[in-house]
Motif scaffolding. Structure first.
Motif, mmCIF file in Angstrom:
data_model
loop_
_atom_site.group_PDB
_atom_site.id
_atom_site.type_symbol
_atom_site.label_atom_id
_atom_site.label_comp_id
_atom_site.label_asym_id
_atom_site.label_seq_id
_atom_site.Cartn_x
_atom_site.Cartn_y
_atom_site.Cartn_z
ATOM 1 N N TYR A 274 11.150 2.509 6.055
ATOM 2 C CA TYR A 274 11.131 1.928 4.712
ATOM 3 C C TYR A 274 9.695 1.679 4.256
ATOM 4 O O TYR A 274 9.319 2.001 3.119
ATOM 5 C CB TYR A 274 11.927 0.626 4.703
ATOM 6 N N THR A 275 8.877 1.134 5.153
ATOM 7 C CA THR A 275 7.469 0.896 4.850
ATOM 8 C C THR A 275 6.768 2.194 4.486
ATOM 9 O O THR A 275 6.027 2.274 3.500
ATOM 10 C CB THR A 275 6.768 0.262 6.066
ATOM 11 N N PHE A 276 7.013 3.215 5.290
ATOM 12 C CA PHE A 276 6.321 4.489 5.082
ATOM 13 C C PHE A 276 6.744 5.142 3.769
ATOM 14 O O PHE A 276 5.915 5.724 3.065
ATOM 15 C CB PHE A 276 6.599 5.424 6.258
ATOM 16 N N HIS A 277 8.015 5.016 3.433
ATOM 17 C CA HIS A 277 8.474 5.579 2.163
ATOM 18 C C HIS A 277 7.819 4.847 0.994
ATOM 19 O O HIS A 277 7.415 5.475 0.001
ATOM 20 C CB HIS A 277 9.996 5.499 2.062
ATOM 21 N N LEU A 568 1.172 -6.603 3.584
ATOM 22 C CA LEU A 568 2.392 -6.743 4.390
ATOM 23 C C LEU A 568 3.264 -5.490 4.296
ATOM 24 O O LEU A 568 4.420 -5.506 4.710
ATOM 25 C CB LEU A 568 3.188 -7.972 3.941
ATOM 26 N N CYS A 569 2.695 -4.418 3.782
ATOM 27 C CA CYS A 569 3.388 -3.131 3.726
ATOM 28 C C CYS A 569 2.320 -2.060 3.815
ATOM 29 O O CYS A 569 1.704 -1.708 2.808
ATOM 30 C CB CYS A 569 4.198 -3.000 2.438
ATOM 31 N N HIS A 570 2.084 -1.530 5.013
ATOM 32 C CA HIS A 570 0.920 -0.683 5.246
ATOM 33 C C HIS A 570 1.312 0.577 6.012
ATOM 34 O O HIS A 570 1.967 0.508 7.055
ATOM 35 C CB HIS A 570 -0.118 -1.473 6.044
ATOM 36 N N ALA A 571 0.878 1.730 5.495
ATOM 37 C CA ALA A 571 1.287 3.010 6.086
ATOM 38 C C ALA A 571 0.779 3.180 7.509
ATOM 39 O O ALA A 571 1.478 3.751 8.357
ATOM 40 C CB ALA A 571 0.805 4.166 5.213
ATOM 41 N N TRP A 572 -0.434 2.701 7.800
ATOM 42 C CA TRP A 572 -0.967 2.931 9.138
ATOM 43 C C TRP A 572 -0.222 2.098 10.197
ATOM 44 O O TRP A 572 -0.526 2.188 11.381
ATOM 45 C CB TRP A 572 -2.472 2.725 9.180
ATOM 46 N N SER A 573 0.742 1.336 9.760
ATOM 47 C CA SER A 573 1.509 0.491 10.668
ATOM 48 C C SER A 573 2.796 1.152 11.153
ATOM 49 O O SER A 573 3.560 0.542 11.905
ATOM 50 C CB SER A 573 1.850 -0.830 9.972
#
Length: 657
Positions: A274-277, A568-573
């Protein structure tokens, strides 16, 4: 006859939307454009095509910009005019220019349509097929507006709080608020928060806020939030306000999946997906709240993660095109030395994923210009060093960055290895890159390797002989050292709790990869639980930019000197997607575009699992239970390796070992 499409010069669609993206960041009520050079679209272009019509007909040209049209050697015609054609062979040329926007044209007639068969020129004697996107096939479509999808979402709760109304949308989102029932004479404050605490903070701490006045309804620009706090000087002015949001997202299919007997791992996967999208938009961006920019290091990991979730080449191409400058570089990518190297490495990894040699050929001059910029800034020993305007980053960590930094040099070594592969792909000599790599390796071993401590030190100029994990992770991950040396590094650094731990999920992924390459899968699985799992325990609905177990709520939301600056929403995570697909499901491409691939599952501590790894050619399904593995693949060329046995994977037929 193919479908008519809006067409433009190759790469300029990406450049145009990259420019728009990097100019729209905002914080604490003001704008904050990115602080590095951006490429611009070519302002004046020529599109041409030779074609044949069987009967007398006509066509009309629509354009973004000022344009004129020539048919054969006849006088010029204007846009929007009915242009006659007699039966026979013709050449049409459209000249279009603009001082703003994206120069582009559209023709849709019985015998002539704009598509990839048109040629695009910019007067440099190079001729490319025109570029287009499937989203822009109607005359009313506008390629200057990115084709996001929208979905209405409503708050799950509404609470009178702190003199205003607090709306909770249940989870992190990126959306534009729609407000109605506002008091026209009143000023309404709109405060966004990824956390409840942020939405309730004042203007000095709340990162995103705005005021609305003189309106009874408003549609606001898209922003990141979970919570929204509406405020007014008189709370009664909010009594009739109605709020909903339009979730803005890229309609890209999530094809990858993973589940196992541990429900927390499934929750980690789903939250990462979900974060990545959310962070997959025009390009792979860093996060949806603070920067919303395209960063080279973040993007490189996004390419890796995308291979196990989307397997979509187009967003990868767009991101690479946006990051590697069209012009001769004057600064590193994002001003960061390591990010320049990651982008050069990413071009090869993109080719390996999709086999798209044509894209590498199109980008070749830009690739070489960026590489030349990199090597021209090395010191007399051939080391990466910080020049004026550079940023030696690597990671947010305690690293001794005095003089040449070891992690940068090993990354440069890997870049030279990659350039050799790219040259070979382009039928160009690779020997110079191999020689550079060999000479660099000898200098790295001489200056940075501490044999007594079985580790690479950060810096040899400071005298501190400080050891961090980063260079040592690279040494394992890139096969910079031999197996016995890797084993020493594993024990003395990666498994040594006295070495400062990594706190960003960005470099945590590289650490997981290095551990898995050394047979430490269960150790890595436990790290998944203790790091990503703990974020979920704190209530995360998307994965954070950084996590430090020493901080609870609300201290854990702080970063960069601001109480709520942490994304709090990061792609590298989202590295667990790559980790679980690559190392637990065990799927890896052996040849470009999965012409050959291996499935070598490793359950580690999981008692059962199943999942899907997507490719452009189809999906690869892997399951494990009761000591056996089953693979069902939609593509040829696979080999299953399990418990010392091997088996070919026939397309469309399950194979079990």
């Amino acid at each position: 006859m193919s479908t008519a499409k809006w067409i433009w010069y190759p790469g300029d669609f990406e450049v145009y939307h990259n420019l728009k993206l990097h100019l729209r960041r905002e914080e604490y009520g003001f704008s904050h454009p990115a602080h590095w050079p951006y490429s611009a679209v070519y302002p004046y272009l020529e599109f041409s095509r030779t074609f044949e019509v069987p009967e007398d007909t006509s066509f009309v040209v629509r354009a973004h910009g000022k344009a004129h049209i020539r048919v054969d050697n006849l006088p010029f015609y204007p846009t929007d005019a009915e242009i006659p054609l007699s039966a026979g062979k013709h050449k049409v040329t459209v000249f279009v220019g603009t001082d703003k926007g994206l120069p582009s044209i559209y023709i849709n007639s019985p015998y002539l349509v704009t598509d990839e068969k048109f040629h695009a020129h910019r007067y440099d004697l190079k001729d490319y097929p025109a570029a287009c996107e499937p989203a822009y096939t109607k005359e009313t479509d506008d390629p200057e507006i990115f084709p996001f999808a929208y979905e209405r979402i409503d708050a799950v709760s509404k609470t009178a709080c702190d003199g205003g109304i607090l709306y909770d949308f249940g989870k992190e989102t990126f959306a534009k608020l729609e407000l109605s029932g506002l008091e026209k004479s009143a000023e309404t404050g709109v405060f966004y928060g990824e956390s409840r605490e942020e939405a309730l903070a004042d203007k000095k701490k709340c990162y995103l806020w705005e005021t609305v006045s003189g309106k009874t309804e408003a549609s606001l620009v898209p922003r990141a939030f979970r919570f929204v706090h509406l405020r007014a000087e008189d709370p009664k002015d909010l009594e009739n306000v109605k709020v909903h949001a339009l979730y803005e997202y890229l309609p890209i299919a999530e094809k990858g999946s993973f589940s196992c007997d541990d429900p927390t791992v499934r929750k980690i996967w789903d939250t990462c997906a979900y974060t990545f999208h959310l962070c997959s938009r025009e390009f792979f961006i860093d996060g949806i709240k603070r920067d919303r920019w395209v960063w080279g290091g973040d993007a490189r990991q996004s390419f890796m993660i995308s291979n196990y979730l989307f397997a979509d080449r187009e967003i990868c191409k767009r991101t690479i095109t946006a990051l590697i400058p069209k012009e001769t570089p004057v600064r590193h990518v994002n001003t960061i030395n390591d990010y320049t190297m990651y982008m050069l490495i990413s071009v090869w990894e993109y080719y390996h994923s999709f086999g798209d040699k044509a894209f590498v050929e199109f980008m070749w001059d830009r690739i070489m210009a960026l590489y030349t910029f990199l090597v021209n800034r090395l010191d007399e020993n051939g080391f990466v060093v910080q020049r004026t305007g550079d940023w030696i980053f690597i990671d947010w960590s305690d690293i001794d960055k005095d003089g040449p930094l070891c992690a940068e040099q090993i990354l440069l070594w890997q870049t030279e290895q990659t350039m050799a592969k790219l040259c070979e792909l382009q039928d160009k000599p690779k020997e110079e890159h191999m020689a550079r790599a060999d000479a660099l390796k000898a200098k790295i071993m001489q200056n940075f390797w501490d044999d007594g401590r079985s580790a690479f030190i950060d810096s040899f100029t400071s005298g501190k002989k400080h050891i961090s994990r980063h260079a040592n992770i690279f040494a394992i991950l890139f096969d910079f050292v031999d197996a016995p040396t890797k084993a020493r590094i594993l024990q003395q650094v990666l498994l040594n709790d006295e070495i400062t731990p990594i706190t960003t999920p960005y470099f945590k992924l590289y650490e997981l990869m290095a551990l898995c390459s050394m047979g430490q899968l269960e150790y890595a699985q436990n790290m998944l639980d203790s790091y990503w799992g703990k974020m979920l325990d704190l209530g995360a609905t998307s994965i954070w930019e950084e996590y430090d177990p020493n901080y609870g709520i609300p201290e854990c939301y702080g970063m960069y000197g601001g109480a709520f600056q942490k994304s709090l929403c990061h792609a590298w995570s989202c590295g667990p997607i790559y980790f679980l697909g690559r190392y637990c499901l065990g799927v890896r491409a052996e040849k470009p575009a999965y012409e050959a691939y291996t499935v070598e599952p490793n359950p580690g501590k999981y008692k059962r699992f199943s999942g899907v790894v997507p490719t452009e050619k189809g999906n690869i399904r892997v399951s494990y239970e009761n000591g056996s593995v089953t693979v069902l693949s939609e593509l040829d060329g696979g080999t299953l390796i399990w418990n010392g046995k091997q088996a070919s994977i026939p397309k469309g037929e399950p194979v079990t070992l």
